[in-house]
Write a protein that holds these residues in place. Structure first.
Motif, short mmCIF file in Angstrom:
data_model
loop_
_atom_site.label_atom_id
_atom_site.label_comp_id
_atom_site.label_asym_id
_atom_site.label_seq_id
_atom_site.Cartn_x
_atom_site.Cartn_y
_atom_site.Cartn_z
N ILE A 1 13.17 2.54 -18.48
CA ILE A 1 13.94 2.00 -17.36
C ILE A 1 15.11 2.93 -17.06
O ILE A 1 15.59 3.66 -17.94
N ARG A 2 15.56 2.90 -15.81
CA ARG A 2 16.66 3.77 -15.40
C ARG A 2 18.00 3.30 -15.93
O ARG A 2 18.91 4.10 -16.15
N ARG B 1 0.82 -1.21 0.00
CA ARG B 1 0.00 0.00 0.00
C ARG B 1 0.86 1.27 0.00
O ARG B 1 0.31 2.38 0.12
N SER B 2 2.17 1.11 -0.13
CA SER B 2 3.08 2.26 -0.15
C SER B 2 4.00 2.18 -1.36
O SER B 2 5.21 1.95 -1.24
N PRO B 3 3.47 2.35 -2.56
CA PRO B 3 4.30 2.23 -3.76
C PRO B 3 5.25 3.41 -3.91
O PRO B 3 4.98 4.52 -3.45
N ASN B 4 6.37 3.16 -4.57
CA ASN B 4 7.27 4.24 -4.94
C ASN B 4 6.63 5.08 -6.04
O ASN B 4 5.85 4.57 -6.84
N PRO B 5 6.98 6.35 -6.10
CA PRO B 5 6.40 7.21 -7.15
C PRO B 5 7.08 6.99 -8.49
O PRO B 5 8.10 6.31 -8.60
N LEU B 6 6.53 7.62 -9.52
CA LEU B 6 7.13 7.60 -10.85
C LEU B 6 8.37 8.47 -10.90
O LEU B 6 9.33 8.16 -11.60
N GLY B 7 8.37 9.55 -10.14
CA GLY B 7 9.50 10.48 -10.14
C GLY B 7 10.79 9.80 -9.75
O GLY B 7 10.84 9.02 -8.80
N ALA B 8 11.88 10.11 -10.47
CA ALA B 8 13.16 9.45 -10.26
C ALA B 8 13.82 9.84 -8.95
O ALA B 8 14.67 9.10 -8.45
N LYS C 1 8.48 -0.69 -27.17
CA LYS C 1 9.47 0.34 -27.46
C LYS C 1 10.19 0.68 -26.16
O LYS C 1 9.57 1.13 -25.20
N VAL C 2 11.50 0.48 -26.12
CA VAL C 2 12.28 0.63 -24.90
C VAL C 2 13.09 1.93 -24.93
O VAL C 2 13.69 2.27 -25.94
N VAL C 3 13.08 2.62 -23.78
CA VAL C 3 13.93 3.80 -23.59
C VAL C 3 14.77 3.56 -22.34
O VAL C 3 14.22 3.39 -21.25
N THR C 4 16.08 3.50 -22.47
CA THR C 4 16.97 3.26 -21.34
C THR C 4 17.54 4.58 -20.81
O THR C 4 17.43 5.63 -21.43
N GLY C 5 18.15 4.49 -19.63
CA GLY C 5 18.74 5.68 -19.01
C GLY C 5 17.72 6.75 -18.71
O GLY C 5 18.03 7.95 -18.69
N TRP C 6 16.49 6.34 -18.40
CA TRP C 6 15.39 7.28 -18.22
C TRP C 6 15.13 7.58 -16.75
O TRP C 6 15.05 6.67 -15.93
N GLN C 7 14.99 8.86 -16.43
CA GLN C 7 14.63 9.28 -15.07
C GLN C 7 13.52 10.32 -15.18
O GLN C 7 13.76 11.46 -15.55
N VAL D 1 5.46 12.82 -20.99
CA VAL D 1 6.42 12.53 -19.92
C VAL D 1 7.82 12.92 -20.38
O VAL D 1 8.24 12.62 -21.51
N SER D 2 8.55 13.58 -19.47
CA SER D 2 9.88 14.09 -19.80
C SER D 2 10.88 13.69 -18.72
O SER D 2 10.51 13.54 -17.55
N ASP D 3 12.14 13.52 -19.12
CA ASP D 3 13.20 13.28 -18.14
C ASP D 3 14.07 14.51 -17.94
O ASP D 3 15.15 14.44 -17.35
N GLY D 4 13.62 15.64 -18.43
CA GLY D 4 14.37 16.88 -18.30
C GLY D 4 15.06 17.28 -19.59
O GLY D 4 15.23 18.47 -19.86
#
Length: 442
Positions: free
Chosen positions: A230-231, A156-163, A269-275, A288-291
């Motif tokens: 994925i990060r 009941r305490s999931p991590n957020p989407l934010g990196a 479709k995979v995107v790596t190194g994503w935060q 959605v953006s990683d900056g």
């Protein structure tokens, strides 16, 4: 009259602790926020586990059930979460040895020493614990206990989407279009994802399960499009697929191979190194953006980035928690994902789970803090060791035994593969064996 031992949570590990105390004739009470045993498990009840039944039973619980005439499922069958509840947890919770001591629809909102905050008292051991409970009408009551075992889990305490460990900018505003955990893509949530553009975040088995479900949905709803972020950087991408045929849990090994095939085929479709840094709601969808990079608009987001312990109710207790993993300090080095890709867990029990607060223990998934490497047998062994200690049987408490199936691949700080241990990213790590349904493992 002596006070009971309070157990928070009537999930698999909490009920295991209750079973061990019942066998020892010790007074206990179980507090469960849900309406029935295994309430959190039912939230992923549609998912099939990749561990067979033989790994799903606590031994004390098994003995109690067998003595009551219970028929155990076949060892090599794979239960769903719902089957784990219906065929194991509910029969266990209904036993006369446990049922009168379980209180449902009561949430523990605070635990403290009676009349003492965390600063007061040099010798706190003789002071009862006070648990503040809130029922589903909002009424507050209190319960006194001589010891407390927190087995409330983390689902009941999931991590957020934010990196950065906090919600990304705009994540809260987009909450109606974000699912945390494992959606029932083939069942109750089908309409939400069919012919929609879906972004999946996370590199664990929960993400794998979701990806496979969405691709399967796309076979009958062809406008369904799947993005996966994925990060990990591209150079580390191959490692997330696990041990394959070397995995002692064959279904778990198959999972990585199937997802690898999806990626190779271009269906995901995979995107790596994503935060993830920001989620913007636009007329064309969620952007959605990683900056520095921005993905094409999507309609829905599934966040499979793990879970974290809710420590707020324990604020007035003296806990010794690792500042990184948020697990007990003696356990943290064994499971820290910064040091181990797969939780090289040596046998552990009461000594690794102890805190400066006497007679208080966190067991089960919550004991692992933010580390995503928990298995049910680990929690059962924790329950056995801790309950033995609370009953004064220190020889049994320290006679810790734990055997876990090997993954066939893992890495330490240097990234070298050792083939040494068991890894299940998150309590709900999932897999889908060939031609079978979704799978999850505790």
């Amino acid at each position: 009259m002596s006070l009971p031992i309070a157990i928070i949570g009537a999930g698999p590990v909490g009920l295991a602790a209750a079973a061990h105390l019942a066998e020892r004739g010790e007074s206990f009470v179980v507090i469960e926020a849900g309406e029935r045993a295994g309430a959190s498990v039912l939230r992923w009840g549609h998912v099939q586990m990749f561990t067979p039944w033989r790994y799903c039973f606590d031994q004390a619980a098994y003995r109690l059930l067998q003595s009551a005439g219970w028929q155990a499922p076949m060892d090599d069958e794979f239960p769903t979460g719902a089957e784990l509840v219906e065929r194991y947890l509910m029969p266990l919770a209904s036993l006369p040895a446990l049922a009168p001591h379980i209180h449902y629809r009561r949430k523990v909102v605070a635990v403290n020493r009676l009349g003492h905050d965390r600063q007061r008292g040099l010798d706190r051991k003789g002071i009862p614990f006070q648990l503040t409970l809130v029922d589903d009408t909002g009424e507050e009551t209190s319960l006194l206990a001589r010891a407390v075992i927190d087995a409330s889990g983390t689902y009941r305490s999931p991590n957020p989407l934010g990196a950065g460990g906090v919600p990304a900018l705009g994540e809260r505003n987009a909450a109606a279009h974000i699912f945390y955990g494992i959606p029932d893509v083939s069942g109750r949530d089908r309409a939400r994802y069919a012919n929609r553009r879906v972004l999946v975040a996370g590199s664990g088995h929960s993400a794998f399960n979701t990806l496979l479900d969405l691709v399967r949905l796309g076979e009958v709803a062809p406008q369904t499009a799947v993005w996966w972020v994925i990060r990990r950087e591209a150079a580390q991408f191959e490692r997330i697929f696990g041990g394959g045929e070397a995995d002692a849990l064959a279904a778990r090994g198959q999972l990585g191979m199937q997802v690898r095939n999806l990626v190779d085929s271009g269906r995901v479709k995979v995107v790596t190194g994503w935060q993830t840094a920001q989620v913007a709601m636009t007329d064309t969808g969620l952007v959605v953006s990683d900056g520095t990079r921005t993905l094409p608009p999507v309609d829905e987001i599934v966040v499979c980035t793990g879970f974290r312990p809710d420590l707020a109710p324990l604020r007035e207790l003296r806990l010794a928690l690792d500042p990184v993993v948020e697990a007990p300090t003696a356990l943290a080095p064994l499971i820290d994902p910064n040091l181990h890709s797969c939780g090289t867990v040596r046998p552990h029990g009461v000594d690794e789970l102890s805190h400066p607060e006497p007679d208080f223990y966190i067991i089960g998934m919550k004991s692992y803090g933010r580390a995503p490497t928990f298995l049910l047998p680990t929690g059962y062994e924790q329950a056995r060791s801790v309950t033995a200690a609370l009953c004064g049987d220190w020889e049994a408490a320290r006679r810790v035994e734990l055997e876990l199936p090997a993954t066939g691949v893992c890495s330490g700080p240097t990234g070298t593969e050792t083939g040494c241990c068991s890894t299940i990213p998150a309590l709900f790590s999932t897999t889908i064996p060939l031609n079978v349904t979704n799978r999850s493992c505790c």
